[in-house]
Each structure stands twice: as structure tokens, then as C-alpha cells.
Design a protein around this motif. Structure first.
Motif, mmCIF file in Angstrom:
data_model
loop_
_atom_site.group_PDB
_atom_site.id
_atom_site.type_symbol
_atom_site.label_atom_id
_atom_site.label_comp_id
_atom_site.label_asym_id
_atom_site.label_seq_id
_atom_site.Cartn_x
_atom_site.Cartn_y
_atom_site.Cartn_z
ATOM 1 N N GLU A 136 0.848 -1.192 0.000
ATOM 2 C CA GLU A 136 0.000 0.000 0.000
ATOM 3 C C GLU A 136 0.885 1.243 0.000
ATOM 4 N N ARG A 137 0.361 2.318 -0.575
ATOM 5 C CA ARG A 137 1.011 3.614 -0.470
ATOM 6 C C ARG A 137 -0.065 4.677 -0.286
ATOM 7 N N GLN A 138 0.319 5.743 0.328
ATOM 8 C CA GLN A 138 -0.597 6.873 0.461
ATOM 9 C C GLN A 138 -0.806 7.513 -0.901
ATOM 10 N N ASP A 139 -2.021 7.990 -1.172
ATOM 11 C CA ASP A 139 -2.283 8.649 -2.445
ATOM 12 C C ASP A 139 -1.324 9.796 -2.656
ATOM 13 N N GLY A 140 -0.797 9.891 -3.868
ATOM 14 C CA GLY A 140 0.139 10.960 -4.187
ATOM 15 C C GLY A 140 1.575 10.537 -4.041
ATOM 16 N N GLY A 141 1.839 9.353 -3.434
ATOM 17 C CA GLY A 141 3.208 8.891 -3.255
ATOM 18 C C GLY A 141 3.731 8.225 -4.513
ATOM 19 N N GLN A 142 4.995 7.907 -4.501
ATOM 20 C CA GLN A 142 5.612 7.219 -5.615
ATOM 21 C C GLN A 142 5.581 5.715 -5.350
ATOM 22 N N HIS A 143 5.487 4.963 -6.407
ATOM 23 C CA HIS A 143 5.510 3.510 -6.242
ATOM 24 C C HIS A 143 6.182 2.870 -7.443
#
Length: 407
Positions: free
Chosen positions: A231-238
């Protein structure tokens, strides 16, 4: 007498389970492998149990049995066969024994702790987490300590873990209530390598939620796949594909050995394994202290099968009965056939071992740089082959010319 001076061992953790004072802990050493240490030497009573159960301290097997019967096996449940690394036989043996009143101490991957670990499964649903290979060293202590020696258990693990556990069970006179299952073991890679790889793949993520090492989506023979979810927070890079779920985005990435996956390349080059996997491994091929040994049935017999087939060897009558009561589709084959694709001797270290170990310990070095080092070594070996093997090269040239003349 205790194991406090033991270094670079199998890291099986059975000494910590056997210690009556509970003063032995297992932790990663500087190279990324589990190793025991006595936390309070003043409380040690010199009972010697930790040494008596230690497979590393004995050159012999705990139970040098011969193969009783060997099989090609797969689950009749298509879903189980698809989810498991090979044919699903290990899962079916576990499910069958749970139905007979056994509990299972097997291995799952704990994403929160970032490690493979032994745990107890009392139902088929709980057993599901054992499905699929985990190509890292497992932390055994909590799982092994949870075993009730008065109950009936199936315990799975690496050959060295199972060998030490059998010694412990024998000392506690509980051996007959246990079915022990190991597998054709390649060796265990450094956790420093795995953590470096995982950090690169999950860079920018909030957390990793699951890791798997095999996936038969494109077939069993191309199933060496590192698949990571998180999972990542919205707006983060992945680093993978993402799908939005509120304020958190589910992310996924996967790469195959056939596509050059760095973890598998480094693991399978045999130069990132524990020291005991080279000098002290006594468990290759048909050498086992388990009741049952399993693995992928590589080789010619099932070379066109893409659903997956398990190689199963029973070393005791108890193991044979457990296999034959599992409900699997079974074909009796010679051991030489089911073990055709398995290692017969331990791997050997070469000049790459020290270099890759140093790179694994250096946080600034990436797995891409480590695989580049492999590529440079391979190129050097090809270029210097004529100088290192002049007679062999000359013989090959002569044979090619003879064949041309005959044509």
C-alpha cells in the motif's frame, strides 16, 4: 557446555527451544543469517541439551534412513495445485493429517515483521498460509516453542531444522507422535540480500502486505516469480501497478527469473548462501532425517507439464502412510527419477562469494550493482576459458573439424 561459541551454524533455533532456562535467543548475524547466543551465561546450568540437539555439532544424520517409496504427486483440487509451488502435495498431506487430529507447524511469511516464520495451523484455513515456497531462512523459535509434545504434529522445515528437531523429540521421547517433513533444499540466502531487494521494490510504499516467490500464471516451468503487494498513500511514488482504494492505493510489482529478476539471480548463483550451506550441509539428494521429503519434480518425465508436479520421497513407513492417505494423485517412480533435477552435493564458493557478501552488507549498493558484478564475472570466465582450459579447447576444435569432414 553450551552453544554460545557456535558461529555460522544452520540457525535452526532448536537449541533455543530445548534450553530449560530459556536463555538462548536466535538473531541475525552480520552476514544476515540466524545464529544462537546465550543471553545470560550466569543462569546456564551446563545441562548440554542445546549441544545434544544441535545438528551442526554432529557430522552424522539423526536418522539415516533409506528411501522407502517415492512418487510423483499432485493435488486433485485444481485450486490447490494452482496456488502451490509444485503439485500441492505438501498442503494435501497437511490437510489430511489435520483431519486425523494432528496440528501442523509450518512456515508462513509475516509481512509486518518482514520474515518467514514457523507457526501453528489447526485447520485447513489456517494451513493456507504455508502454500508456496519461501526462499529465505525461517525464524523457528516461537513456532517450535508452541508445540505441545503430548499432541500429534506434522512439522515442516529445512533438512537441518528437521534433523535438529528430531534429536530434540528423541530426547523428550515424543518422536512417535510426530511426522516430520523436509524438502530438497538449495540453501538459504542472506536476509541482507532479501531486505535490500524488498526495500528497492517497495520504495515509496506505505507498507508491504504480502510476498510470494512462485507463480504459475505462465506455467510451472516459468514460475520463479517475485510477487510483492503493498500500500502507499495517495500521491506517493511507487514501483508497480496501483489501484485506488480511498486514501490508500494498493500497489503490486512482480518480476520473473526469466526476465532477469535480481533476487532469483543472486540466490540461484549459489554465492549468497549461509556458510553452513557449503561446508557443513549433509542433507543433499537422498540424505534426510525426515519421514517425508518433497520438492519440484524437475527433469524429463514431466517436462511438458505446466500445472506442477511434486516429487515425494517417504523415508519411513509412517511417512509413506501419510503420503498415501493424503488423497493426492500418486504415481510410484524410482527415486532417481523424482530427484533428477535436484542437487546431489552442496554448492561450492568461489571468488564471487566474498565480493557479493561485502556488497550485500553495504547499504549503498543496489541489487542491480550486485547482478552487474555477476555479469562481469561471467564475461571474464568466457573470455579466459581458452587460457584456463587449453587442452579442452583444442579437443573441441579437433572434434568440430572431424565432424565437418564426415559431413
Amino acid at each position: 557446555m553450551n552453544i554460545n561459541g557456535t558461529k555460522d551454524c544452520y540457525g535452526c533455533g532448536v537449541c533455543a527451544t530445548a534450553c530449560p532456562k530459556g536463555i538462548i535467543e536466535i538473531s541475525l548475524n552480520g552476514d544476515g543469517f540466524y545464529e544462537p547466543h546465550v543471553t545470560d551465561t550466569a543462569r546456564c546450568i551446563d545441562c548440554g541439551l542445546c549441544v545434544k540437539v544441535c545438528s551442526y555439532a554432529d557430522n552424522a544424520l539423526a536418522a539415516p534412513n533409506k528411501v522407502v517409496k517415492s512418487y510423483a504427486a499432485w493435488s486433485r483440487d485444481a485450486g490447490v495445485r494452482r496456488r502451490c509451488s509444485s503439485g500441492g502435495a505438501a498442503f494435501e498431506i497437511g490437510r489430511s493429517l489435520i483431519g486425523q487430529g494432528y496440528k501442523v507447524c509450518g512456515v508462513r511469511y509475516d509481512a509486518a515483521k518482514g520474515r518467514a516464520e514457523h507457526y501453528t495451523a489447526s485447520s485447513a484455513d489456517e494451513l493456507a498460509a504455508t502454500a508456496g515456497s519461501k526462499y529465505i531462512q525461517s525464524y523457528t523459535v516461537d513456532g517450535f516453542r508452541s508445540i505441545d509434545l503430548k499432541g500429534r504434529w506434522l512439522v515442516t522445515g529445512t533438512p537441518c531444522q528437521i534433523d535438529s528437531l528430531r534429536r530434540f523429540l528423541r530426547l523428550r521421547r515424543a518422536e512417535e507422535r510426530f511426522v516430520l517433513m523436509d524438502f530438497f533444499c538449495h540453501g538459504v540466502p542472506s536476509m541482507l540480500l532479501f531486505r535490500k531487494y524488498l526495500a528497492e521494490k517497495s520504495s515509496g510504499w506505505r507498507r508491504v502486505t504480502s510476498v510470494s516467490w512462485r507463480d504459475k500464471q505462465t506455467g510451472w516451468h516459468d514460475s520463479w516469480v517475485m510477487s510483492i503487494d503493498g500500500e502507499r498513500q495517495d500521491g506517493g511514488q511507487h514501483g508497480g501497478n496501483g489501484s485506488a482504494t480511498g486514501g490508500v492505493t494498493a500497489v503490486h510489482t512482480c518480476t520473473r527469473l526469466s526476465q532477469g529478476d535480481a533476487f532469483f539471480r543472486l540466490f540461484l548463483c549459489d554465492q549468497c548462501l549461509g556458510k553452513a550451506c557449503y561446508e557443513r550441509c549433509k542433507f543433499k539428494y537422498d540424505r534426510s532425517s525426515a519421514d517425508i521429503r518433497i520438492g519440484d519434480l524437475w527433469g524429463n518425465t514431466f517436462s511438458t507439464d505446466e500445472k506442477g508436479v511434486t516429487a515425494v520421497a517417504a523415508f519411513t513407513d509412517k511417512g509413506r502412510e501419510a503420503v498415501e492417505q493424503s488423497g493426492c494423485e500418486l504415481t510410484v517412480l524410482p527415486f532417481e527419477t523424482i530427484a533428477e533435477g535436484q542437487m546431489k552435493t552442496p554448492p561450492k564458493r568461489d571468488c564471487r562469494y566474498a565480493k557479493l557478501g561485502k556488497m550485500a552488507r553495504d547499504e549503498a549498493v543496489t541489487t542491480a550493482q550486485m547482478t552487474a558484478a555477476l555479469d562481469r564475472h561471467d564475461l571474464l570466465m568466457r573470455l579466459t576459458y581458452p587460457m584456463r582450459h587449453p587442452l579442452r579447447m583444442m579437443r573441441n576444435i579437433v572434434m568440430k573439424r572431424i565432424l565437418r569432414i564426415r559431413k
